[in-house]
Scaffold this motif. Sequence first.
Motif, PDB file in Angstrom:
ATOM      1  N   ILE A  71      41.122  98.016  75.076  1.00  0.00           N
ATOM      2  CA  ILE A  71      39.777  97.629  75.521  1.00  0.00           C
ATOM      3  C   ILE A  71      39.759  96.197  76.033  1.00  0.00           C
ATOM      4  CG2 ILE A  71      37.397  97.233  74.754  1.00  0.00           C
ATOM      5  CD1 ILE A  71      37.943  99.506  72.648  1.00  0.00           C
ATOM      6  N   ILE A  82      42.097  95.747  79.393  1.00  0.00           N
ATOM      7  CA  ILE A  82      41.558  96.264  80.651  1.00  0.00           C
ATOM      8  C   ILE A  82      40.334  95.468  81.080  1.00  0.00           C
ATOM      9  CG2 ILE A  82      39.971  97.999  79.728  1.00  0.00           C
ATOM     10  CD1 ILE A  82      42.453  98.551  82.622  1.00  0.00           C
ATOM     11  N   THR A  83      39.549  95.002  80.109  1.00  0.00           N
ATOM     12  CA  THR A  83      38.381  94.184  80.435  1.00  0.00           C
ATOM     13  C   THR A  83      38.800  92.813  80.950  1.00  0.00           C
ATOM     14  OG1 THR A  83      37.170  95.308  78.658  1.00  0.00           O
ATOM     15  CG2 THR A  83      36.175  93.314  79.563  1.00  0.00           C
ATOM     16  N   SER A 136      35.439 100.689  77.158  1.00  0.00           N
ATOM     17  CA  SER A 136      35.942  99.760  78.179  1.00  0.00           C
ATOM     18  C   SER A 136      34.962  99.626  79.332  1.00  0.00           C
ATOM     19  CB  SER A 136      37.305 100.233  78.695  1.00  0.00           C
ATOM     20  OG  SER A 136      38.264 100.252  77.659  1.00  0.00           O
ATOM     21  N   THR A 151      35.719  93.128  69.119  1.00  0.00           N
ATOM     22  CA  THR A 151      36.152  94.520  69.218  1.00  0.00           C
ATOM     23  C   THR A 151      36.583  95.085  67.884  1.00  0.00           C
ATOM     24  OG1 THR A 151      36.916  94.087  71.471  1.00  0.00           O
ATOM     25  CG2 THR A 151      37.664  96.119  70.444  1.00  0.00           C
TER      26      THR A 151
END
Length: 262
Positions: A49, A52-53, A217, A27
């Motif tokens: 990102i 939440i993933t 995301s 990322t």
Amino acid sequence: MEHVGYLASLAIGISLGLIGGGGSILTIPILVYLFKIDPKLATSYSLFIVGITALSGCFSHYRLGNLKIKSALFFGIPSVFSILVIREVIILKIPNVLFTINDFQVTKNFLIMIVFAVLMIAASFSMIYKNNPQIHSSGTNYLQLALIGSVVGIVTGFLGAGGGFLIIPALIFFANLPMKQAVGTSLLIIFINSSIGFAGDLYIGTPINYAFLLTISAIAFMGMLIGTQLSKKINSAKLKPLFGWFILVMGIYIIIKEILSF
């Protein structure tokens, strides 16, 4: 380069779903090098990102029996305290330009990327060469697990990394988890760490582009579904060294990229 960045974002989720880490390793370079986002802001975006993933991946691994909640809590709670201290106190006091040598300015952003890469390389060796973690104790050393959690919290706070590349070796060697259980458990820890770090950034007023974050995301989430399905088909003994070689190459690339930029 943005179009390449959106495509590369798919690999964030694949990495998390397949090997329980590597999300932030991908990322941050994607945000910095492909989307041209400031490294400090990229650390905040990475927390959202990756967090939440990772949460979406937790549910899949829980159904597969790969989530060890007790180990996650012993690791995650000390991490939270370290994250809060680093992001809310220490990192705010670090100047943008640390020092200058012969017109070469060592900036905070340069330091973030270099330290990030060095830690990636160090962690890679533990994954590549220590292929038999069961030779350690048969039980979980919760005290050592908590201490390692504190250290990973420092890394997460400073670098905006979920810390999967450090969490997985710790779970293997101190919680004595098989690779696939370490993968599932690391996702819960990554979610806890990343959520706390991002919440802290919101508290101090970090500017956030939510439309951009939600788009990345969503792409990473699709990658997570792919990675989780692949993890069912791949022998866990092959995942650990594969992960190690992957982050070794990425760490070397980041160091070369940062040095050549000056």
